[in-house]
Design a protein around this motif. Structure first.
Motif, PDB file in Angstrom:
ATOM      1  N   VAL A   1      52.179  57.353  39.085  1.00 15.33           N
ATOM      2  CA  VAL A   1      52.483  56.385  38.032  1.00 15.33           C
ATOM      3  C   VAL A   1      51.168  55.794  37.522  1.00 15.33           C
ATOM      4  O   VAL A   1      50.359  55.296  38.305  1.00 15.33           O
ATOM      5  N   ASP A   2      50.960  55.882  36.216  1.00 11.82           N
ATOM      6  CA  ASP A   2      49.725  55.385  35.621  1.00 11.82           C
ATOM      7  C   ASP A   2      49.718  53.864  35.554  1.00 11.82           C
ATOM      8  O   ASP A   2      50.672  53.243  35.101  1.00 11.82           O
ATOM      9  N   ARG A   3      48.602  53.297  36.007  1.00  4.61           N
ATOM     10  CA  ARG A   3      48.342  51.866  35.942  1.00  4.61           C
ATOM     11  C   ARG A   3      46.837  51.687  35.727  1.00  4.61           C
ATOM     12  O   ARG A   3      46.054  52.584  36.017  1.00  4.61           O
ATOM     13  N   LYS A   4      46.434  50.511  35.271  1.00  9.05           N
ATOM     14  CA  LYS A   4      44.998  50.238  35.174  1.00  9.05           C
ATOM     15  C   LYS A   4      44.391  50.163  36.575  1.00  9.05           C
ATOM     16  O   LYS A   4      43.288  50.645  36.801  1.00  9.05           O
ATOM     17  N   ALA A   5      45.089  49.538  37.499  1.00 11.39           N
ATOM     18  CA  ALA A   5      44.673  49.542  38.902  1.00 11.39           C
ATOM     19  C   ALA A   5      45.397  50.722  39.564  1.00 11.39           C
ATOM     20  O   ALA A   5      45.959  51.569  38.886  1.00 11.39           O
ATOM     21  N   ARG A   6      45.400  50.761  40.867  1.00  9.45           N
ATOM     22  CA  ARG A   6      46.053  51.876  41.563  1.00  9.45           C
ATOM     23  C   ARG A   6      47.561  51.793  41.379  1.00  9.45           C
ATOM     24  O   ARG A   6      48.190  50.821  41.776  1.00  9.45           O
TER      25      ARG A   6
END
Length: 193
Positions: free
Chosen positions: A54-59
């Motif tokens: 799942v894409d996120r700015k953080a992990r």
């Protein structure tokens, strides 16, 4: 029973992100993926299973998602964890990688053929601060992935020993099944009040 198995993944801007997309497609990101063929075709536990980073700015999380018959929940979870261990331990055959790579390269143009698809790509570039040539570089990076790259990525980014298993269903039927695969100190069933 709704079944989710996962652990922390990587941020969207991680340098391994494209390679992890290829690894995930092979593992659980397409209909002929290992996890879906195992749970659906080999065992008949589900109509479908998938995984994704799942894409996120953080992990963001890496998660496997499926709905299985309650009686098969423990066995399904064990099979998923087994597939994660297997892809870490065994080299991916070149033919399996070729099929996955060809699938990803073949479906990519469909993501750009509508205004909605194109705007989604542009949104992704803006949201994550990606270079404007990200879509063009994606094709080259996918084409360059080799079996040894997948082995490195699986070793670095898949951690079945750290995976959390969440099962939503009748607790009385699930507890014994899941206790068999859970670490005794981490076993925390949530029973309705």
């Amino acid at each position: 029973t709704e079944l989710r198995i996962g652990h922390l993944g990587v941020p969207r801007r991680h340098p391994d992100r494209v390679g992890l997309g290829v690894l995930n497609a092979l593992l659980g990101g397409k209909f002929t993926s290992r996890i879906n063929l195992n749970l659906r075709e080999r065992h008949g536990f589900t109509y479908g299973a998938s995984s994704r980073f799942v894409d996120r700015k953080a992990r963001g999380p890496f998660v496997v998602s499926t709905a299985v018959s309650t009686a098969a929940t423990g066995r399904a979870a064990a099979e998923v964890l087994g597939e994660l261990r297997r892809i870490r331990a065994e080299a991916v055959p070149a033919a399996e990688l070729d099929e996955t790579r060809n699938y990803l390269l073949g479906v990519f143009p469909y993501s750009l053929q509508t205004i909605e698809g194109l705007s989604a790509r542009l949104d992704e570039i803006a949201l994550y601060g990606l270079p404007l040539d990200t879509p063009a570089r994606y094709l080259a990076e996918v084409a360059a992935i080799r079996p040894e790259d997948l082995s490195r990525l699986a070793q670095a980014h898949l951690r079945p020993e750290e995976a959390l298993v969440v099962a939503v269903g009748p607790a009385a039927e699930l507890m014994d099944q899941l206790r068999e695969i859970a670490e005794p100190l981490l076993w925390r069933p949530h029973l309705p009040a």
